[in-house]
Design a protein around this motif. Structure first.
Motif, PDB file in Angstrom:
ATOM      1  N   ARG A 165     -50.853  -0.063 -24.917  1.00 60.92           N
ATOM      2  CA  ARG A 165     -49.494   0.179 -25.387  1.00 60.92           C
ATOM      3  C   ARG A 165     -48.483  -0.654 -24.607  1.00 60.92           C
ATOM      4  NH1 ARG A 165     -49.450   6.816 -26.049  1.00 60.92           N
ATOM      5  NH2 ARG A 165     -50.698   6.905 -27.984  1.00 60.92           N
ATOM      6  N   ALA A 553     -42.573   2.372 -29.336  1.00 61.52           N
ATOM      7  CA  ALA A 553     -43.725   1.703 -29.930  1.00 61.52           C
ATOM      8  C   ALA A 553     -43.189   0.618 -30.849  1.00 61.52           C
ATOM      9  CB  ALA A 553     -44.594   2.683 -30.710  1.00 61.52           C
ATOM     10  N   HIS A 582     -49.335   7.464 -32.176  1.00 63.44           N
ATOM     11  CA  HIS A 582     -48.482   7.721 -31.021  1.00 63.44           C
ATOM     12  C   HIS A 582     -47.407   8.749 -31.371  1.00 63.44           C
ATOM     13  CE1 HIS A 582     -46.149   5.707 -27.442  1.00 63.44           C
ATOM     14  NE2 HIS A 582     -46.288   7.002 -27.301  1.00 63.44           N
ATOM     15  N   GLN A 585     -48.984  12.208 -31.746  1.00 64.49           N
ATOM     16  CA  GLN A 585     -49.330  12.812 -30.458  1.00 64.49           C
ATOM     17  C   GLN A 585     -48.114  13.442 -29.794  1.00 64.49           C
ATOM     18  OE1 GLN A 585     -51.070   9.692 -28.129  1.00 64.49           O
ATOM     19  NE2 GLN A 585     -53.052   9.759 -29.162  1.00 64.49           N
ATOM     20  N   LEU A 608     -40.785   9.601 -30.389  1.00 69.31           N
ATOM     21  CA  LEU A 608     -41.075   8.174 -30.487  1.00 69.31           C
ATOM     22  C   LEU A 608     -39.894   7.421 -31.070  1.00 69.31           C
ATOM     23  CD1 LEU A 608     -43.452   6.134 -30.062  1.00 69.31           C
ATOM     24  CD2 LEU A 608     -43.754   6.228 -32.534  1.00 69.31           C
TER      25      LEU A 608
END
Length: 710
Positions: A165, A553, A582, A585, A608
């Motif tokens: 990442r 991200a 991501h 999660q 995110l």
């Protein structure tokens, strides 16, 4: 927000992209919107630039004076050396006391000249390091990437370990590497400092930690002289064999002497024997006992030959140990002073916080904690300094003549090593903590330079929202990243164009449309770079910024991998799948924490922030629209917020996207010049709504690839 001047959307680096445009076939048809634009007061760093250049001028003048003095000492040393040789020669042939006195006086004067000359050369080296430090500071302000890359302390590839990442994030946003955010903010010269700063720029962090960092950075910004001294000392130790990484490895390695136990008693025995032989030699000389004189003299020669042979054949590793642990007294003194710099850190907590955990821990590590019996790193280094003073005898021309008999008749290196290993036994367990804290202190001081140079850049504010598990959403409107007059920090100050940008709240996204080269990709990087600065503890290139606890991200620079049989389209799919997972999660984590009693949490759960640039271009237009809509729907359902760019205007008309997207655009203006040729300009201003223009075919014509007239 900041937009590049005539910059391609898919360039490799912020500054190199701009340069590429200036040299391509469009050069005669494009213009920089800020060619004649004065520097925005928000971006003004002229005061810092003038200060650095003034300090450089002073150092250059001092270096000229020191160089002249060094040259004079060189002449004096040569003159005294020849006087000593002549005195020895004549005293040997004539035996006249005058020539003996000449030889002795010339020798003593030569030693004095050597000592004073070394002091001058040390000052020259210190000033040269200060000059290198100031040139790096100036290069950062000028965004002179070539100079920054050429500086050895800017090379971090071998010391920074990133997970997948972090690698994607660093590559997409220009966080690390050449022409990067790291190159802009870093004054870190040691391995721990570079590793820590790179981690801070690429890792998510809780708001409380970021606020602690910001508080320390703001306090350090005003400590200009102390910071310059710290940068210079860090450069000295970071480019020497006594680099912290090597030091920690030595501290954790097993001791060398215990497996060679006989060396210590042998060094003591030969020292005692040498003293006795010397006494006997003096007594025999006074009594004119030739036999005793001969025996004593040859005994001393034998001890010297034996010990020097042992040193040559067996003590090679000891020299390597010295080069790492106590390369010189100066290196150890540098460490002691670096550790003492923890005194610059604030002792109070950030506003609204109950403690300053980061700065308190660094101060405790370096300065000691008398109330808890903690060992002070500064005190330990001062102890090591006294050992280094003994170990450095052979490195100085002035003291080598003292070191040589000590080594020959008492194995001096073994004695120093014994003291060194006793020191290691007491402090080795703390060495890793010292240099971890040194990395954190060096990172804070690096970021403090940026805060000092750009005093009008904003300190980010963090939202303190919570998560409502019943409604599966935020309990307050604290899921928005708001940036007022957002700028791209890697651009030169004269090129920066600013815009207001808001991303969020949860359940929405920012859809950025516009033609080629209009600045869409730069907007994404502007957001990502400033979020990275905020989490690292630096000021942000905005007039104001507010953000929640987030992780980033991205999917901006994606490439195929022929070695793995991965096409460009599949590489994009894999990257997007990772972004979606991501987000899920983080969403699951937030739901679980809310269900278990989120009121007990000190921090709100992270969500995110996604930044996607022209995704899924490797398929046909209709399928692309469906696929993009599906991916964005998954991200929004997972509570993520973010921005996506596109020049596909049909994508903006998708009903599902129209429901969740706030659409903005960048545009170009095409006007004829005096010769009737079309001239394309960009103002890099973000406007509401879908882009009303496209420019792909016009760009084709401008580079000579349009339809030929019959």
């Amino acid at each position: 927000m900041s937009e590049h001047s005539s910059q391609p959307e898919s360039g490799n680096r912020a500054e190199s992209d701009h340069v590429a445009v200036g040299s391509d076939p469009l050069n005669s048809h494009t213009t920089n919107a800020s060619d004649a634009t004065p520097v925005d007061p928000l971006d003004s760093c002229q005061e810092a630039r003038d200060r650095y250049r003034g300090q450089l001028s002073s150092i250059d003048a001092e270096l000229q004076q020191y160089s002249a003095t060094d040259s004079k000492f060189g002449t004096v040393r040569v003159t005294l050396f020849f006087a000593m040789v002549i005195g020895i020669g004549f005293s040997t042939t004539t035996g006249h006391p005058f020539w003996i006195a000449v030889a002795i006086v010339a020798f003593l004067a030569f030693l004095v000249a050597v000592v004073k000359n070394e002091t001058v050369r040390m000052q020259i080296e210190i000033r040269q390091n200060e000059a290198r430090t100031l040139r790096r500071l100036c290069a950062r302000l000028d965004r002179d990437w070539a100079t920054l890359v050429a500086d050895p302390i800017g090379q971090i590839s071998d010391v920074v370990k990133l997970n997948e990442r972090q690698r994607y994030l660093a590559g997409d946003l220009d966080l690390l590497g050449d022409s990067s955010l790291f190159q802009l903010v870093s004054m870190a010269a040691t391995t721990p400092g570079q590793r820590t700063l790179a981690g801070w720029l690429t890792e998510p962090v809780d708001p409380a930690v970021a606020q602690d960092r910001h508080h320390a950075v703001a306090a350090l910004a005003d400590q200009r002289d102390a910071r310059l001294r710290f940068y210079t000392l860090a450069r000295e130790v970071g480019t020497s064999t006594g680099d912290p990484e090597s030091f920690v490895q030595w501290a954790s390695s097993p001791p060398w002497l215990p497996s060679r136990r006989w060396l210590s008693p042998w060094s003591n025995l030969t020292a005692v024997a040498s003293v006795l032989c010397l006494i006997a030699l003096v007594a025999a000389t006074l009594m004119q006992d030739r036999d005793l004189t001969r025996i004593s003299f040859f005994a001393l020669i034998g001890i010297a030959v034996l010990n020097l042979s042992i040193a040559s054949l067996m003590l090679g590793p000891v020299a390597q140990i010295f080069s790492v642990a106590i390369q010189s007294r100066r290196s150890v003194d540098d460490y002691a002073e670096l550790f003492q710099s923890a005194e610059l850190l604030p002792t109070d907590a950030p506003e609204g916080a109950s403690s300053n955990e980061l700065t308190a821990r660094i101060r405790r590590t370096f300065l000691g904690d008398p109330g808890h019996g903690g060992q002070s790193a500064g005190l330990a280094m001062r102890e090591l300094g006294s050992i280094a003073k003994a170990g450095a005898l052979k490195h100085s021309a002035a003291t080598f003549l003292i070191y040589l008999p000590l080594q020959a008749f008492g194995l001096w290196d073994v004695r120093v090593l014994r003291r060194l290993e006793e020191w290691k036994e007491r402090y080795a367990k703390n060495a890793e903590d010292w240099f971890t804290s040194l990395g954190e202190l060096e990172s804070l001081l690096s970021l403090a330079a940026l805060a000092d140079e750009y005093p009008r850049w904003a300190a980010p504010q963090w939202s303190a929202g919570g998560f409502d598990s019943k409604n599966n959403s935020d309990s307050a409107d604290d899921s928005i990243v708001r940036c007022e007059r957002l700028g791209h920090p890697l651009l030169q100050d004269t090129m920066r164009v600013r815009n207001d940008v808001s991303i969020g709240p949860a359940g929405t996204l920012l859809l950025v449309t516009g033609s080629n080269m209009s600045g869409k990709s730069t907007m994404l990087r502007s957001v990502g770079l400033n979020v990275s600065l905020a989490m690292a503890g630096a000021p942000v290139c905005c007039s104001a910024m507010r953000l929640p606890a987030i992780e980033m991200a991205t999917s901006i620079r994606v490439s195929d991998d022929l070695s793995q049989g991965v096409s460009f389209y599949m590489a994009e799919l894999n990257r997007l799948a990772a972004v979606v997972e991501h987000a899920r999660q983080l969403h699951r984590s937030a739901q679980a924490e809310a269900a278990n009693g989120s009121s007990q949490r000190r921090e709100s759960p992270r969500r995110l922030l996604f930044l996607l640039d022209e995704i899924l271009q490797g398929t046909n237009s209709r399928e692309r629209q469906i696929a993009v809509t599906r991916v964005l729907g998954m991200l929004v359902e997972s509570g993520a917020i973010g921005a996506i760019t596109t020049h596909d205007l049909e994508l903006a008309d998708e009903p599902e996207l129209m429901r969740i997207a706030h659409t903005v655009h960048f545009r170009e203006t095409i006007t004829p010049d005096a010769d009737g040729d079309e001239r394309m300009t960009f103002d890099y201003r973000m406007r509401d709504g879908v882009s009303p223009t496209t420019n792909a075919l016009r760009l084709l014509e401008m580079v000579g690839l349009g339809e030929e007239s019959s």
